[in-house]
Write a protein that holds these residues in place. Structure first.
Motif: not given
Length: 138
Positions: A11-18, A35-43, A82-88
């Motif tokens: 599990v890699l849990f990402n949320d922009k705002y801890p 991780t605290t990445d922007d879910f619209k632009n994941l690395p 965010g959906f499109k990024e997750c799907y990517r």
């Protein structure tokens, strides 16, 4: 909130705002993402993960309520991005959780432009608005 083993190496849990917040009843709510990445632009490169679970904020406005503290708020355009990024970044399965109290699921699916393989609407305990969808990428 729905992981049984939050410490799993799978599990890699990402949320922009801890955040850590003491609630009005004295309980402490803590959100400690890996991780605290922007879910619209994941690395991550395309098709990086076998499974992605996307559970975006369902509320567009919630003030300083417990729901806003716990889940955050987001506008619909960002949820679609965010959906499109997750799907990517998934090579196979995307699990999507939604609550259609404010935005109906058919509108959401249409905005995504991808048809889910299957889904489940939660019934019982008074919550008939929570929906789980599975998108599968060949």
């Amino acid at each position: 909130m729905f992981y049984f083993d939050k410490e799993s190496e799978n599990v890699l849990f990402n949320d922009k705002y801890p955040r850590i917040k003491t609630l009005c009843d004295g309980r402490v709510f803590e959100c400690k993402p890996d991780t605290t990445d922007d879910f619209k632009n994941l690395p991550y490169p395309d098709n990086h993960f076998n499974l992605v679970i996307y559970d975006p904020p369902h509320l567009q406005q919630a003030g300083e309520s417990y729901m806003a503290i716990k889940y955050g708020t987001c506008n619909f355009e960002d949820i679609v991005a965010g959906f499109k990024e997750c799907y990517r970044i998934t090579s196979g399965t995307l699990v999507f959780k939604w609550n259609d109290t404010y935005k109906k699921i058919n509108e959401v699916i249409n905005a995504f432009g991808v048809t889910p393989l299957l889904g489940h609407r939660r019934n019982g305990s008074g919550d008939t608005h929570t929906i789980w969808l599975i998108f599968y990428k060949n």
